[in-house]
Design an enzyme around this catalytic site. Structure first.
Site, PDB file in Angstrom:
ATOM      1  N   SER A 182       0.808  -1.296   0.176  1.00  0.00           N
ATOM      2  CA  SER A 182      -0.051   0.083  -0.027  1.00  0.00           C
ATOM      3  C   SER A 182       0.639   1.324   0.106  1.00  0.00           C
ATOM      4  CB  SER A 182      -1.117   0.139   1.114  1.00  0.00           C
ATOM      5  OG  SER A 182      -0.289   0.268   2.369  1.00  0.00           O
ATOM      6  N   LYS A 211       0.711   4.527   6.724  1.00  0.00           N
ATOM      7  CA  LYS A 211       0.186   5.398   5.807  1.00  0.00           C
ATOM      8  C   LYS A 211       0.728   6.629   5.683  1.00  0.00           C
ATOM      9  CE  LYS A 211      -2.783   2.176   4.762  1.00  0.00           C
ATOM     10  NZ  LYS A 211      -2.455   1.240   3.946  1.00  0.00           N
TER      11      LYS A 211
END
Length: 182
Positions: A40, A81
Site C-alpha cells: 500500500s 500510511k
C-alpha cells in the site's frame, strides 16, 4: 587478586544491567522497529522493508500533512500510511488531483506512478469526497492509491491510534533512507 576480579565482575554486571534497562526504555518509549506488510505504500516503501518508528515525535507535537505514520488499526494489526489531511480540513480528489480546502496539493512522490498509469488510460486515485476531517482525527492514504486500505474505506483515524512517525528505513541495506515529509 580474587577481590579485584570480583569487583571487575560486579562492574561488568552493573554495566550490562544498565545497558539492558536503557535498551528496554528506548524500545518501549522512543523508537520501535516496524516491518512493512503489503504494497500500500509503494513506491515509497516496499513490502518487507524494515523501519524505525519514532514513538516520541507526537508526544510533543501533532502529525503534519505528508508525514508517514504507523497507527493501530486493530488490536492485532498496525498500518502505515501517509497523512493527507488534518483536523478541520476538507479533502477530495477530482480527476486524479488531490485538493485540501479547495486548493490543489502537489504530491511529487506519486508523479512516476501517475505517468505510468496515464499511458494506460488509468488514474492513480479515483474521485472521492469532499470529506471534512473531524477534530482529533487524521485522513490517511497509502501511496499506492489503487491498492491501499485507508481513510477512503476505513474512515479517519483518531490521534490516539497513532503509534509514531516512520523515521528511517534500514533494511534491506540497499534501501536505507530517511523518511521525510513531502
Amino acid at each position: 587478586m580474587s577481590s579485584s576480579i570480583n569487583k571487575e565482575l560486579k562492574e561488568w554486571a552493573k554495566a550490562i544491567a544498565i545497558a539492558i534497562i536503557l535498551a528496554y526504555l528506548i524500545r518501549t518509549f522512543l523508537f520501535a522497529p516496524f516491518i512493512v506488510d503489503g504494497t500500500s505504500m509503494m513506491p515509497t516503501l516496499e513490502n518487507g522493508e524494515r523501519l524505525i518508528v519514532n514513538e516520541l515525535q507526537y508526544r510533543f507535537g501533532q502529525p503534519k500533512r505528508g508525514d508517514i505514520i504507523v497507527f493501530r488499526y486493530s488490536e492485532e494489526q498496525d498500518y502505515i500510511k501517509r497523512v493527507i489531511a488534518l483536523p478541520g480540513e476538507v479533502v477530495e480528489v477530482k480527476n486524479d488531483q488531490l485538493y485540501i480546502n479547495g486548493q490543489k496539493v502537489e504530491e511529487p512522490y506519486l508523479n512516476e506512478e501517475r505517468k505510468q498509469l496515464a499511458v494506460q488510460g488509468l488514474t492513480l486515485t479515483d474521485d472521492f469526497g469532499p470529506v471534512k476531517v473531524e477534530e482529533g482525527h487524521l485522513f490517511v492514504m497509502g501511496d499506492n492509491r489503487r491498492n491501499s486500505k485507508d481513510s477512503r474505506m476505513i474512515g479517519t483515524i483518531k490521534f490516539d491510534q497513532v503509534v509514531g512517525k516512520a523515521a528511517f528505513a534500514f533494511w534491506p541495506i540497499s534501501e536505507i533512507k530517511w523518511l521525510t515529509s513531502k
